[in-house]
Design a protein around this motif. Structure first.
Motif, PDB file in Angstrom:
ATOM      1  N   PRO A   9     -19.387 -23.648  -2.577  1.00  0.00           N
ATOM      2  CA  PRO A   9     -19.489 -24.759  -1.602  1.00  0.00           C
ATOM      3  C   PRO A   9     -18.180 -25.136  -0.916  1.00  0.00           C
ATOM      4  CG  PRO A   9     -20.709 -25.278  -3.607  1.00  0.00           C
ATOM      5  CD  PRO A   9     -19.989 -24.011  -3.874  1.00  0.00           C
ATOM      6  N   GLN A  10     -17.085 -25.222  -1.630  1.00  0.00           N
ATOM      7  CA  GLN A  10     -15.830 -25.722  -1.072  1.00  0.00           C
ATOM      8  C   GLN A  10     -14.896 -24.604  -0.622  1.00  0.00           C
ATOM      9  OE1 GLN A  10     -15.007 -29.041  -0.811  1.00  0.00           O
ATOM     10  NE2 GLN A  10     -17.017 -29.645  -1.562  1.00  0.00           N
ATOM     11  N   LYS A  11     -15.459 -23.420  -0.356  1.00  0.00           N
ATOM     12  CA  LYS A  11     -14.602 -22.293   0.010  1.00  0.00           C
ATOM     13  C   LYS A  11     -13.854 -22.554   1.312  1.00  0.00           C
ATOM     14  CE  LYS A  11     -14.674 -17.345   1.005  1.00  0.00           C
ATOM     15  NZ  LYS A  11     -15.459 -16.111   1.088  1.00  0.00           N
ATOM     16  N   GLU A  12     -14.567 -23.049   2.325  1.00  0.00           N
ATOM     17  CA  GLU A  12     -13.929 -23.289   3.622  1.00  0.00           C
ATOM     18  C   GLU A  12     -12.926 -24.425   3.543  1.00  0.00           C
ATOM     19  OE1 GLU A  12     -14.041 -21.610   6.435  1.00  0.00           O
ATOM     20  OE2 GLU A  12     -15.291 -20.116   5.414  1.00  0.00           O
ATOM     21  N   VAL A  13     -13.218 -25.423   2.707  1.00  0.00           N
ATOM     22  CA  VAL A  13     -12.284 -26.543   2.552  1.00  0.00           C
ATOM     23  C   VAL A  13     -10.966 -26.052   1.954  1.00  0.00           C
ATOM     24  CG1 VAL A  13     -11.935 -28.792   1.466  1.00  0.00           C
ATOM     25  CG2 VAL A  13     -14.210 -28.149   2.286  1.00  0.00           C
ATOM     26  N   LEU A  14     -11.065 -25.201   0.933  1.00  0.00           N
ATOM     27  CA  LEU A  14      -9.852 -24.670   0.312  1.00  0.00           C
ATOM     28  C   LEU A  14      -9.087 -23.785   1.290  1.00  0.00           C
ATOM     29  CD1 LEU A  14      -8.068 -24.262  -2.199  1.00  0.00           C
ATOM     30  CD2 LEU A  14      -9.548 -22.354  -2.838  1.00  0.00           C
ATOM     31  N   ARG A  15      -9.828 -23.012   2.082  1.00  0.00           N
ATOM     32  CA  ARG A  15      -9.151 -22.123   3.036  1.00  0.00           C
ATOM     33  C   ARG A  15      -8.361 -22.932   4.058  1.00  0.00           C
ATOM     34  NH1 ARG A  15     -10.118 -20.274   7.972  1.00  0.00           N
ATOM     35  NH2 ARG A  15     -12.108 -21.360   8.075  1.00  0.00           N
ATOM     36  N   SER A  35      -3.939 -32.158  -3.123  1.00  0.00           N
ATOM     37  CA  SER A  35      -5.257 -32.005  -2.505  1.00  0.00           C
ATOM     38  C   SER A  35      -5.894 -30.673  -2.906  1.00  0.00           C
ATOM     39  CB  SER A  35      -5.130 -32.105  -0.977  1.00  0.00           C
ATOM     40  OG  SER A  35      -4.323 -31.042  -0.483  1.00  0.00           O
ATOM     41  N   ILE A  36      -5.102 -29.614  -2.966  1.00  0.00           N
ATOM     42  CA  ILE A  36      -5.631 -28.310  -3.395  1.00  0.00           C
ATOM     43  C   ILE A  36      -6.012 -28.361  -4.881  1.00  0.00           C
ATOM     44  CG2 ILE A  36      -5.055 -25.871  -3.711  1.00  0.00           C
ATOM     45  CD1 ILE A  36      -3.263 -26.094  -1.244  1.00  0.00           C
ATOM     46  N   THR A  37      -5.186 -29.050  -5.698  1.00  0.00           N
ATOM     47  CA  THR A  37      -5.505 -29.190  -7.123  1.00  0.00           C
ATOM     48  C   THR A  37      -6.799 -29.970  -7.311  1.00  0.00           C
ATOM     49  OG1 THR A  37      -3.145 -29.175  -7.641  1.00  0.00           O
ATOM     50  CG2 THR A  37      -4.626 -29.978  -9.353  1.00  0.00           C
ATOM     51  N   HIS A  38      -7.030 -30.992  -6.457  1.00  0.00           N
ATOM     52  CA  HIS A  38      -8.260 -31.779  -6.556  1.00  0.00           C
ATOM     53  C   HIS A  38      -9.484 -30.913  -6.256  1.00  0.00           C
ATOM     54  CE1 HIS A  38     -10.899 -35.240  -6.318  1.00  0.00           C
ATOM     55  NE2 HIS A  38     -11.320 -34.822  -5.121  1.00  0.00           N
ATOM     56  N   ILE A  39      -9.371 -30.023  -5.272  1.00  0.00           N
ATOM     57  CA  ILE A  39     -10.484 -29.116  -4.967  1.00  0.00           C
ATOM     58  C   ILE A  39     -10.770 -28.203  -6.163  1.00  0.00           C
ATOM     59  CG2 ILE A  39     -11.211 -27.207  -3.482  1.00  0.00           C
ATOM     60  CD1 ILE A  39      -9.554 -28.486  -1.235  1.00  0.00           C
ATOM     61  N   PHE A  44     -14.564 -26.673 -10.878  1.00  0.00           N
ATOM     62  CA  PHE A  44     -14.137 -25.854 -12.020  1.00  0.00           C
ATOM     63  C   PHE A  44     -15.188 -24.821 -12.424  1.00  0.00           C
ATOM     64  CE2 PHE A  44     -16.261 -29.531 -13.839  1.00  0.00           C
ATOM     65  CZ  PHE A  44     -17.109 -28.965 -14.776  1.00  0.00           C
ATOM     66  N   GLU A  45     -16.493 -25.094 -12.112  1.00  0.00           N
ATOM     67  CA  GLU A  45     -17.498 -24.094 -12.463  1.00  0.00           C
ATOM     68  C   GLU A  45     -17.378 -22.837 -11.617  1.00  0.00           C
ATOM     69  OE1 GLU A  45     -19.566 -27.100  -9.713  1.00  0.00           O
ATOM     70  OE2 GLU A  45     -18.053 -27.080 -11.283  1.00  0.00           O
ATOM     71  N   TYR A  46     -16.633 -22.947 -10.494  1.00  0.00           N
ATOM     72  CA  TYR A  46     -16.366 -21.780  -9.639  1.00  0.00           C
ATOM     73  C   TYR A  46     -14.904 -21.342  -9.776  1.00  0.00           C
ATOM     74  CZ  TYR A  46     -20.706 -23.414  -7.478  1.00  0.00           C
ATOM     75  OH  TYR A  46     -22.003 -23.818  -7.256  1.00  0.00           O
ATOM     76  N   PHE A  47     -14.342 -21.514 -10.988  1.00  0.00           N
ATOM     77  CA  PHE A  47     -12.896 -21.283 -11.168  1.00  0.00           C
ATOM     78  C   PHE A  47     -12.493 -19.853 -10.826  1.00  0.00           C
ATOM     79  CE2 PHE A  47     -14.620 -19.850 -15.138  1.00  0.00           C
ATOM     80  CZ  PHE A  47     -13.743 -18.907 -15.644  1.00  0.00           C
ATOM     81  N   LYS A  48     -13.406 -18.907 -11.054  1.00  0.00           N
ATOM     82  CA  LYS A  48     -13.076 -17.514 -10.736  1.00  0.00           C
ATOM     83  C   LYS A  48     -12.838 -17.336  -9.243  1.00  0.00           C
ATOM     84  CE  LYS A  48     -15.556 -15.402 -14.610  1.00  0.00           C
ATOM     85  NZ  LYS A  48     -16.597 -14.417 -14.998  1.00  0.00           N
ATOM     86  N   PHE A  49     -13.670 -18.002  -8.407  1.00  0.00           N
ATOM     87  CA  PHE A  49     -13.543 -17.841  -6.958  1.00  0.00           C
ATOM     88  C   PHE A  49     -12.360 -18.626  -6.418  1.00  0.00           C
ATOM     89  CE2 PHE A  49     -18.080 -17.636  -8.126  1.00  0.00           C
ATOM     90  CZ  PHE A  49     -18.295 -16.297  -7.856  1.00  0.00           C
ATOM     91  N   VAL A  50     -12.052 -19.770  -7.070  1.00  0.00           N
ATOM     92  CA  VAL A  50     -10.871 -20.538  -6.665  1.00  0.00           C
ATOM     93  C   VAL A  50      -9.612 -19.705  -6.881  1.00  0.00           C
ATOM     94  CG1 VAL A  50      -9.500 -22.585  -7.135  1.00  0.00           C
ATOM     95  CG2 VAL A  50     -11.993 -22.747  -7.134  1.00  0.00           C
ATOM     96  N   VAL A  51      -9.508 -19.097  -8.062  1.00  0.00           N
ATOM     97  CA  VAL A  51      -8.335 -18.268  -8.363  1.00  0.00           C
ATOM     98  C   VAL A  51      -8.279 -17.060  -7.440  1.00  0.00           C
ATOM     99  CG1 VAL A  51      -7.269 -16.828 -10.138  1.00  0.00           C
ATOM    100  CG2 VAL A  51      -8.261 -19.030 -10.761  1.00  0.00           C
ATOM    101  N   ARG A  52      -9.440 -16.464  -7.171  1.00  0.00           N
ATOM    102  CA  ARG A  52      -9.463 -15.288  -6.296  1.00  0.00           C
ATOM    103  C   ARG A  52      -8.932 -15.611  -4.913  1.00  0.00           C
ATOM    104  NH1 ARG A  52     -15.157 -13.741  -4.094  1.00  0.00           N
ATOM    105  NH2 ARG A  52     -14.591 -15.649  -2.975  1.00  0.00           N
ATOM    106  N   ASP A  53      -9.370 -16.753  -4.337  1.00  0.00           N
ATOM    107  CA  ASP A  53      -8.939 -17.106  -2.979  1.00  0.00           C
ATOM    108  C   ASP A  53      -7.460 -17.470  -2.923  1.00  0.00           C
ATOM    109  OD1 ASP A  53     -11.505 -16.634  -2.192  1.00  0.00           O
ATOM    110  OD2 ASP A  53     -12.109 -18.746  -2.128  1.00  0.00           O
TER     111      ASP A  53
END
Length: 661
Positions: A9-15, A35-39, A44-53
Motif C-alpha cells: 500500500p505505501q510503496k508510492e509514499v515511500l518512493r 518520516s521514512i522511519t514512520h512509514i 512492518f508486515e511488509y518489511f521485506k518490501f520496505v527493505v527492498r525499496d
C-alpha cells in the motif's frame, strides 16, 4: 509472488519520500529521516518490501547522499517496533550494495561513516562480517585490528538464513548476530572441510540450499571414508557409484561387510582418478571383483588386508593393470601372498609390500624371497611377518635391525628391509623381551619401569580383524605384557571391527583389575557388570562377615543373567555364584530381597531363575529346599497367575541338563 503482494500500500509514499531527499542538500534533515522511519514502522508486515525499496534506492543514489541513506537504515533498525525483523532483512540485502557505498563514499563523509559502522558493530545490529569488510576498505587493516576484539559481556549468536533473532529487553549484555548466509562461500567451504564427507557433510547439505551448494562442492569430496559403516546395503553403495566421481582421490571401505564384487566393479569406471583405495576386511569380495581393479590406472596405494576369497588371478590382474602402484598390502590374504614370488613383472614403482599373515596359513622360504627381490627392483620395504622360514643369521648378508627387520637378505643391492616381526606378532606369541625391543626401536625411552615416547600409531597398530596389541595381550592373559603396553601409552579403550574392547575380552579377574587401575572406560552392560561385580567380590573377600546388601545381590543377579556360555571370566563367574548362594542361604535376607516393594527387582529375580544359562550354572549348586523356598516366596508375592517356574526336582533338573548335553 503475486503482483498484488508486490504492490504494497505505501510503496508510492515511500518512493516520494526517498526522492525528496535528492531535492535537498546533504546531509538529510532529521524530519525527513523520521518520516521514512514512520512509514517503515506502520508497514512492518511488509518489511521485506520496505527493505527492498530502500536498498534499491541506495544502489542508484548519488555518492553525496550515501551517508544519508545509512542514517535512514540506522534509524529504522534502532527505533521501529519490529527492529529485529528489519535487522534480519537488512543483513540479507546490504551485502549487495555495501561495496558501492564504501567505494563511492566521499572523502569528507568517511569519518562519519566509520563512526556509524562502529556503532552498529557495538550494538550487534549488522553482521560483523559485513562491517569488517567495510571498515577494512574505509580505514585499512588498522581500524579492523583495533575493533576486531569482542567487547566484554558480548554474546555471539550464529543464525542461519531462516532464523529470526529476538531481542531480550532489559538485558545489559550485548548480542552480536552473525548470519551464515552472509558469509562468503569460501569461508563456509573452509569450515566444511573439517567435516568428514560421510555422514557429516550429507547432514549439513540438508540444512538449506546454501549449505547444500557449498557442501556438495567437489573439492570437499576428495577423501571419502565409509570405514566400519555396516548399515549401508550393497545396493545402496552400488547406486552411489552410478555417478561420476572423477574428483575422488582417496576411498576407504574398510570393515564394510556389505561391499561385494558389484560395488568393486563400478569403482574403476566412476572414480577414474582414484589414487588410494582401502577394501580391507570386506569379506564378500572375490577374485571377480579384485580383477576389475586392473582398470584403476592411477592407483598409488591399495590395501586389501584379510580378503580371504582372493587368488593368484586377482593378484596378477592388479600387478599388470595398476602400474603406478607404490604400496600394496595383502596381509592375511591366504589365496594371494603365497603366489607373490611368482609375479614376473611387478609395478615398476612399488616401494612397500605387505604379505604378513598371523594365521599360520602359508609360509614362504627365504630363498624365494631373495629371488623375488631381484625382480622387485624398486622395493624398499617388505613386511613378511609370520610367513618366512629358512632364516639363518650365520650368513654375512643378513643383519637384524632395531625394529626387528632383516637387512640386506642375500640380494645384490642395498636398502631393502624385510620385517619378519611386528608388535602385534610379538604380543601374540607372548615374547616379552621382543616386545620391549620393538618399543625401544620405535623411539621409546626407559624411565624407571616405564617406556615413554612410543608413537601412538605404532603401539596401537591394528592386526587381525582390527585388534590392537593390548587387546591381544589381555585376551591371552599375559599380565606382564599388558602392563608394559599400558605403561608405554597403549589405548585401552580402542575397539576392533567387532566392537570388542580390551575390557570385553578379559578372561580373568587379574586382567580386569589391571584395566580398572589403568582407568578403562566401560561402555556396554557386560563391561559395567564385570567392574561392579569385581568390586563386590573384593569387598566381601576382605571381610567375610559383612552382612549382604540388596544392592549387591541385585548387581550379582544382573551379572549372572548375562553370563557368557564360553569359558570367559570363569574365575569371576564362580566367585559370583558362590557369593550369591551365600546371600540367599540367609533365609531372612532372601525373603526380604524377593518380597521387596520394587516390582522391577521381583521381575529380575524371576527372569534370572527362568534364565537357561543361570539354571545351567547356578542351580546345580543350590539345594532343593533352598530352591523350593525361593519359588514359594515368589508365589506369595503376586506371581501366582504368571507362568510357573519349574520346581527344582530331580526330574526337572535332569531335563534342564539334558538340554545342554
Amino acid at each position: 509472488m503475486s503482483s498484488s503482494s508486490t504492490q504494497w500500500p505505501q510503496k508510492e509514499v515511500l518512493r516520494k519520500e526517498l526522492e525528496g531527499i535528492l531535492k535537498t542538500k546533504p546531509p538529510v534533515s532529521r524530519t525527513c529521516v523520521k518520516s521514512i522511519t514512520h512509514i517503515a514502522d506502520e508497514n512492518f508486515e511488509y518489511f521485506k518490501f520496505v527493505v527492498r525499496d530502500i536498498v534499491k534506492f541506495m544502489s542508484g543514489v548519488p555518492p553525496p547522499y550515501l551517508l544519508s541513506t545509512l542514517y535512514i537504515v540506522h534509524d529504522i533498525i534502532s527505533s521501529t517496533k519490529k527492529k529485529d525483523w528489519y535487522r534480519y532483512r537488512f543483513n540479507e540485502k546490504l551485502p549487495e550494495v555495501f561495496p558501492r557505498v564504501v567505494d563511492k563514499c566521499p572523502t569528507k563523509d568517511k569519518e562519519k561513516m566509520v563512526k556509524l559502522l562502529e556503532n552498529w558493530k557495538r550494538e550487534g545490529a549488522i553482521s560483523n562480517t559485513i562491517l569488517e569488510l567495510a571498515l577494512n576498505k574505509l580505514m585499512g587493516s588498522s581500524v579492523s585490528s583495533s575493533s576486531s576484539s569482542t567487547p566484554p559481556n558480548t554474546a555471539i549468536v550464529v543464525h542461519t538464513q531462516k532464523q529470526l533473532p529476538r531481542a531480550k529487553e532489559g538485558s545489559t549484555s550485548q548480542t552480536v548476530h552473525i548470519y551464515l548466509d552472509s558469509l562468503p562461500s569460501e569461508i563456509l567451504q573452509h569450515i566444511f572441510s573439517f567435516f568428514p564427507p560421510f555422514p557429516d557433510l550429507f547432514i549439513v547439505a540438508t540444512v538449506c540450499k546454501l549449505f547444500n551448494s557449498v557442501a556438495m562442492d567437489k573439492s570437499l569430496w576428495r577423501n571419502v571414508s565409509f570405514t566400519s559403516i555396516n548399515n549401508i546395503s550393497s545396493k545402496a553403495l552400488y547406486l552411489l557409484f552410478e555417478h561420476n566421481y572423477d574428483h575422488l582421490r582417496k576411498l576407504s571401505l574398510r570393515y564394510c561387510k556389505n561391499v561385494d564384487d558389484r560395488v568393486l566393479e563400478a569403482i574403476p569406471w566412476r572414480c577414474k582418478n582414484l589414487e588410494v583405495l582401502d577394501i580391507s576386511s570386506c569379506y564378500k569380495i572375490t577374485n571377480l571383483g579384485i580383477c576389475s581393479l586392473r582398470y584403476c590406472e592411477n592407483l598409488r596405494k591399495l590395501y586389501m588386508n584379510e580378503i580371504f576369497k582372493g587368488g593368484m588371478e586377482g593378484l596378477k590382474a592388479i600387478t599388470d593393470g595398476c602400474r603406478l602402484l607404490k604400496k600394496l598390502e595383502i596381509r592375511c590374504c591366504h589365496g594371494m601372498f603365497p603366489f607373490i614370488t611368482e609375479i614376473q613383472d611387478p609395478p615398476p614403482n612399488l616401494e612397500v609390500l605387505n604379505v604378513s599373515c598371523y594365521c599360520y596359513s602359508g609360509r614362504i622360504h627365504l630363498s624365494n624371497i631373495s629371488e623375488m627381490l631381484i625382480r622387485f627392483n624398486s622395493l624398499k620395504k617388505l613386511l613378511a611377518v609370520g610367513v618366512i622360514f629358512g632364516i639363518s643369521l650365520e650368513g654375512e648378508n643378513i643383519s637384524v635391525g632395531e625394529s626387528g627387520e632383516l637387512v640386506n637378505v642375500m640380494v645384490g643391492r642395498e636398502g631393502v628391509k624385510i620385517h619378519t616381526v611386528d608388535l602385534w606378532w610379538a604380543v601374540m606369541i607372548g615374547n616379552l623381551q621382543l616386545v620391549k625391543d620393538l618399543l625401544m626401536g620405535a623411539g621409546g625411552k626407559m624411565e624407571g619401569d616405564k617406556i615413554v615416547g612410543v608413537p601412538k600409531k605404532f603401539i596401537n597398530a591394528r592386526g587381525k580383524r582390527g585388534a590392537t596389541p593390548i587387546q591381544t595381550s589381555i585376551s591371552s592373559g599375559r599380565a606382564d605384557i599388558s602392563k608394559l603396553l599400558i605403561s608405554a601409552g597403549a589405548d585401552i579403550n580402542l575397539r576392533d571391527m567387532d566392537y570388542n574392547s580390551p575390557l570385553s575380552m578379559t578372561k580373568t579377574a587379574q586382567m580386569v583389575k589391571i584395566l580398572v587401575e589403568a582407568g578403562v572406560t566401560p561402555v556396554t552392560k557386560r563391561e559395567f557388570a564385570v567392574i561392579d561385580v569385581l568390586a563386590i567380590l573384593e569387598k566381601f573377600g576382605k571381610n567375610k562377615f559383612l552382612p549382604p546388601t540388596e544392592e549387591d545381590a541385585e548387581c550379582l543377579l544382573m551379572f549372572l543373567q548375562h553370563i557368557p556360555t564360553d569359558k570367559d571370566l570363569f574365575e569371576i563367574k564362580q566367585d559370583a555364584i558362590n557369593l550369591f548362594i551365600k546371600f540367599i542361604e540367609n533365609r531372612s535376607f532372601m525373603r526380604k530381597f524377593i518380597q521387596g516393594d520394587t516390582p522391577k527387582r521381583r521381575t529380575l529375580v524371576r527372569s534370572t531363575l527362568n534364565h537357561d544359562q543361570f539354571f545351567q550354572v547356578v542351580m546345580p549348586f543350590m539345594s532343593n529346599s533352598l530352591t523350593t523356598e525361593i519359588l514359594i516366596s515368589l508365589g506369595e508375592n503376586g506371581f501366582q497367575d504368571e507362568e510357573p517356574i519349574a520346581l527344582d526336582t530331580k526330574n526337572s533338573r535332569n531335563k534342564k541338563k539334558a538340554k545342554y548335553t
